[in-house]
Design a protein around this motif. Structure first.
Motif, PDB file in Angstrom:
ATOM      1  N   SER A  57     -37.542  12.741  37.666  1.00 16.09           N
ATOM      2  CA  SER A  57     -36.383  12.959  36.792  1.00 16.09           C
ATOM      3  C   SER A  57     -35.798  14.333  37.079  1.00 16.09           C
ATOM      4  O   SER A  57     -36.452  15.176  37.718  1.00 16.09           O
ATOM      5  CB  SER A  57     -36.808  12.898  35.313  1.00 16.09           C
ATOM      6  N   GLY A  58     -34.604  14.545  36.583  1.00 19.86           N
ATOM      7  CA  GLY A  58     -34.016  15.879  36.665  1.00 19.86           C
ATOM      8  C   GLY A  58     -34.864  16.873  35.879  1.00 19.86           C
ATOM      9  O   GLY A  58     -35.067  18.015  36.307  1.00 19.86           O
ATOM     10  N   THR A  59     -35.363  16.432  34.742  1.00 23.51           N
ATOM     11  CA  THR A  59     -36.199  17.296  33.902  1.00 23.51           C
ATOM     12  C   THR A  59     -37.421  17.780  34.692  1.00 23.51           C
ATOM     13  O   THR A  59     -37.742  18.974  34.683  1.00 23.51           O
ATOM     14  CB  THR A  59     -36.671  16.520  32.647  1.00 23.51           C
ATOM     15  N   ILE A  62     -36.419  20.386  37.246  1.00 24.75           N
ATOM     16  CA  ILE A  62     -36.181  21.725  36.692  1.00 24.75           C
ATOM     17  C   ILE A  62     -37.515  22.398  36.350  1.00 24.75           C
ATOM     18  O   ILE A  62     -37.698  23.596  36.586  1.00 24.75           O
ATOM     19  CB  ILE A  62     -35.240  21.644  35.464  1.00 24.75           C
ATOM     20  N   THR A  83     -25.330  22.644  26.673  1.00 21.74           N
ATOM     21  CA  THR A  83     -25.826  21.856  27.799  1.00 21.74           C
ATOM     22  C   THR A  83     -26.690  20.752  27.239  1.00 21.74           C
ATOM     23  O   THR A  83     -26.951  20.700  26.036  1.00 21.74           O
ATOM     24  CB  THR A  83     -26.628  22.717  28.793  1.00 21.74           C
ATOM     25  N   PHE A  84     -27.153  19.868  28.109  1.00 20.55           N
ATOM     26  CA  PHE A  84     -28.100  18.839  27.689  1.00 20.55           C
ATOM     27  C   PHE A  84     -29.466  19.508  27.515  1.00 20.55           C
ATOM     28  O   PHE A  84     -29.820  20.439  28.246  1.00 20.55           O
ATOM     29  CB  PHE A  84     -28.138  17.735  28.754  1.00 20.55           C
ATOM     30  N   ALA A  86     -32.341  18.900  28.411  1.00 21.31           N
ATOM     31  CA  ALA A  86     -33.269  18.939  29.548  1.00 21.31           C
ATOM     32  C   ALA A  86     -33.064  20.158  30.434  1.00 21.31           C
ATOM     33  O   ALA A  86     -33.906  20.452  31.278  1.00 21.31           O
ATOM     34  CB  ALA A  86     -33.134  17.672  30.380  1.00 21.31           C
ATOM     35  N   SER A  87     -31.950  20.897  30.246  1.00 22.65           N
ATOM     36  CA  SER A  87     -31.816  22.168  30.971  1.00 22.65           C
ATOM     37  C   SER A  87     -32.757  23.202  30.371  1.00 22.65           C
ATOM     38  O   SER A  87     -33.103  24.177  31.032  1.00 22.65           O
ATOM     39  CB  SER A  87     -30.396  22.737  30.835  1.00 22.65           C
ATOM     40  N   VAL A 144     -25.721  25.651  34.744  1.00 24.51           N
ATOM     41  CA  VAL A 144     -25.552  24.200  34.657  1.00 24.51           C
ATOM     42  C   VAL A 144     -24.114  23.869  35.039  1.00 24.51           C
ATOM     43  O   VAL A 144     -23.173  24.463  34.511  1.00 24.51           O
ATOM     44  CB  VAL A 144     -25.852  23.700  33.225  1.00 24.51           C
ATOM     45  N   ASP A 170     -28.839  23.759  37.726  1.00 23.87           N
ATOM     46  CA  ASP A 170     -28.973  22.431  37.145  1.00 23.87           C
ATOM     47  C   ASP A 170     -27.707  21.676  37.553  1.00 23.87           C
ATOM     48  O   ASP A 170     -26.663  21.787  36.916  1.00 23.87           O
ATOM     49  CB  ASP A 170     -29.121  22.535  35.621  1.00 23.87           C
ATOM     50  N   CYS A 172     -27.576  18.452  37.821  1.00 25.46           N
ATOM     51  CA  CYS A 172     -27.884  17.064  37.443  1.00 25.46           C
ATOM     52  C   CYS A 172     -26.624  16.217  37.307  1.00 25.46           C
ATOM     53  O   CYS A 172     -26.648  15.016  37.559  1.00 25.46           O
ATOM     54  CB  CYS A 172     -28.683  17.045  36.145  1.00 25.46           C
ATOM     55  N   GLU A 173     -25.528  16.853  36.871  1.00 27.17           N
ATOM     56  CA  GLU A 173     -24.289  16.110  36.622  1.00 27.17           C
ATOM     57  C   GLU A 173     -23.288  16.281  37.760  1.00 27.17           C
ATOM     58  O   GLU A 173     -22.163  15.785  37.665  1.00 27.17           O
ATOM     59  CB  GLU A 173     -23.658  16.630  35.324  1.00 27.17           C
ATOM     60  N   SER A 199     -29.973  14.761  39.054  1.00 26.65           N
ATOM     61  CA  SER A 199     -30.600  13.695  38.268  1.00 26.65           C
ATOM     62  C   SER A 199     -29.981  12.357  38.641  1.00 26.65           C
ATOM     63  O   SER A 199     -28.784  12.270  38.922  1.00 26.65           O
ATOM     64  CB  SER A 199     -30.390  13.948  36.773  1.00 26.65           C
ATOM     65  N   ASN A 201     -30.535   9.677  36.458  1.00 27.52           N
ATOM     66  CA  ASN A 201     -30.686   8.913  35.227  1.00 27.52           C
ATOM     67  C   ASN A 201     -29.579   7.853  35.157  1.00 27.52           C
ATOM     68  O   ASN A 201     -28.598   7.930  35.906  1.00 27.52           O
ATOM     69  CB  ASN A 201     -30.625   9.890  34.049  1.00 27.52           C
ATOM     70  N   LYS A 204     -25.810   8.920  35.110  1.00 27.74           N
ATOM     71  CA  LYS A 204     -25.310   9.885  36.087  1.00 27.74           C
ATOM     72  C   LYS A 204     -24.438   9.189  37.140  1.00 27.74           C
ATOM     73  O   LYS A 204     -24.358   7.965  37.181  1.00 27.74           O
ATOM     74  CB  LYS A 204     -26.489  10.618  36.751  1.00 27.74           C
ATOM     75  N   GLY A 211     -34.751   9.339  37.809  1.00 28.10           N
ATOM     76  CA  GLY A 211     -35.160  10.026  39.031  1.00 28.10           C
ATOM     77  C   GLY A 211     -34.456  11.353  39.170  1.00 28.10           C
ATOM     78  O   GLY A 211     -33.512  11.648  38.423  1.00 28.10           O
TER      79      GLY A 211
HETATM   80  C1  LIG Z   1     -29.225  14.395  32.907  1.00 24.69           C
HETATM   81  C2  LIG Z   1     -29.388  15.849  32.828  1.00 24.69           C
HETATM   82  C3  LIG Z   1     -30.632  16.468  32.990  1.00 24.69           C
HETATM   83  C4  LIG Z   1     -31.930  15.742  33.078  1.00 24.69           C
HETATM   84  O1  LIG Z   1     -32.037  14.733  33.935  1.00 24.69           O
HETATM   85  P1  LIG Z   1     -33.078  13.536  33.695  1.00 24.69           P
HETATM   86  O2  LIG Z   1     -33.103  12.899  35.028  1.00 24.69           O
HETATM   87  O3  LIG Z   1     -32.500  12.677  32.618  1.00 24.69           O
HETATM   88  O4  LIG Z   1     -34.386  14.134  33.313  1.00 24.69           O
HETATM   89  C5  LIG Z   1     -30.699  17.842  32.984  1.00 24.69           C
HETATM   90  N1  LIG Z   1     -29.601  18.585  32.803  1.00 24.69           N
HETATM   91  C6  LIG Z   1     -28.399  18.044  32.606  1.00 24.69           C
HETATM   92  C7  LIG Z   1     -27.231  18.955  32.421  1.00 24.69           C
HETATM   93  C8  LIG Z   1     -28.245  16.657  32.591  1.00 24.69           C
HETATM   94  O5  LIG Z   1     -27.048  16.124  32.357  1.00 24.69           O
END
Ligand SMILES: *Cc1c(COP(=O)(O)O)cnc(C)c1O
Length: 378
Positions: A57-59, A62, A83-84, A86-87, A144, A170, A172-173, A199, A201, A204, A211
């Motif tokens: 995952s992105g999480t 990070i 931010t989300f 998970a950052s 991010v 980050d 991820c997006e 990410s 997810n 995304k 992933g």
């Molecule tokens: C989706 C996202 C994540 C985490 O990604 P996951 O794959 O869902 O764990 C982290 N940071 C940001 C900004 C995201 O949008």
């Protein structure tokens, strides 16, 4: 009953079924298998990075990036409040503390305020940057790239150098976003700092179900994150583990899906661009992306002072929308953390509504969303 228009859903109409079936037929479904390395290579090529490490995952990415950056317990990490979640959570996983920064009008971290924080609230010492309020070392910064926009990386890099901060992107997006002007022209989101994370997810721009991917120009960082993501195994026969690792490796099934998705990334971005333009043509003034980048235009943001009414009324019309994330610094696990002058983040949190942006969205869908928005807000 009108058609339901979701906010952001996957689009799996390419080679997904074929590749996943192939992985199943080969019986390589877990954390070994040829698709994983192929996916790593293709992502690295696409973003022009020397290598990539696929993870769960992105999480997880990070989390591993913070470990690779040497961020330790009781140190501090600069991160945006807007931010989300998970950052931010991975900062706590390593026992460190977030310090929340404001955003600028790109919605990404305001580097001028970061500089102001480092200059006025901190002092440089032999150990690095020390936050005078807490006495703790500030050892890293997570920028991010919100909604596929890009943070001001020129300034981020210079601040990271000046204050000895490990710089994590980050991204991820923001897979597919890159600078087209300036000193980082041609450089992709995620490949400018010390480590970048994508990410995959479900919502995304491309998905593997779940992933993530780590990229870096530092070969040691890639090696270390791969090692830690595979249980830190030093001897595969005798099961010798010299460090505490994680079960964070991507599976071959996920990578199969990811490869099929990656083939469609550029067409997806084209659709995102066209639908963004279509909203503008219907007099929905979405927030702009930076002018010095090619953005993947992952998410569309609309500003209104009737946020909650708009979301509720769209919902009644079968149109899904949502506010931007709750400010992390206001959430229970983080309320006691330091937040540095985050007024602009508060303003955006109160005003932004994200409108449907899936790559399955048709021009007719955009027209009906726009019509609904105008009706509700007239
Ligand atoms: C989706 C996202 C994540 C985490 O990604 P996951 O794959 O869902 O764990 C982290 N940071 C940001 C900004 C995201 O949008």
């Amino acid at each position: 009953m009108s058609k339901f228009i979701p906010l952001s859903v996957p689009n799996l109409r390419g080679n997904e079924a074929a590749y996943v079936n192939h992985a199943i037929q080969s019986e390589w479904v877990s954390t070994g298998g040829a698709y994983i390395e192929e996916f790593e290579q293709k992502i690295a090529e696409y973003v022009k990075a020397p290598g990539a490490v696929a993870c769960q995952s992105g999480t997880a990415g990070i989390h591993l990036a913070l470990i690779a950056g040497g961020v330790k317990a009781d140190e501090e990490v600069l991160v945006p409040a807007l931010t989300f979640i998970a950052s931010v959570n991975p900062i706590k996983y390593v026992g460190a503390e977030p310090v929340f920064m404001d955003c600028d009008d790109t919605l990404c971290m305001d580097m001028d305020k970061v500089e102001q924080f480092c200059e006025t609230e901190c002092s440089m010492s032999d150990e690095g940057l020390i936050n005078r309020r807490t006495g703790r070392r500030v050892s890293a910064m997570i920028v991010v790239h919100i909604f596929g926009n890009l943070a001001n990386m020129e300034k981020a890099v210079s601040l990271a150098e000046k204050y000895h901060l490990f710089l994590i992107e980050d991204a991820c997006e923001a897979l597919g976003s890159y600078y087209t002007k300036g000193c980082f022209s041609g450089r992709h989101a995620g490949t400018i700092g010390d480590i970048g994370v994508y990410s995959f997810n479900g919502n995304k721009i491309i998905t593997t179900g779940g992933g993530g991917m780590i990229v870096s120009n530092c070969m040691d960082c890639l090696k270390q994150t791969k090692y830690l993501s595979t249980q830190a195994k030093d001897d595969t026969l005798y099961f010798v583990h010299n460090q505490i690792g994680y079960n964070y490796r991507m599976t071959n099934l996920q990578a199969a899906l990811g490869l099929a998705q990656l083939e469609q990334l550029e067409p997806f971005i084209k659709i995102k661009e066209e639908n963004y333009q279509a909203y503008l043509e219907h007099q929905i003034p979405l927030l702009p992306f930076r002018e010095d980048i090619r953005s993947n235009r992952w998410f569309y943001s609309y500003m209104t002072d009737k946020r909650d009414i708009l979301i509720q009324e769209l919902n009644k019309r079968q149109i899904q929308s949502r506010p931007i994330w709750h400010l992390i610094s206001d959430l229970p696990p983080y309320r006691s953390c330091q937040a540095y002058q985050i007024e602009r983040s508060t303003y955006y949190w109160e005003h932004i509504v994200n409108l449907p942006c899936s790559t399955n969205l048709t021009k007719e869908d955009v027209a009906s969303v726009a019509k609904a928005v105008h009706e509700i807000l007239k």
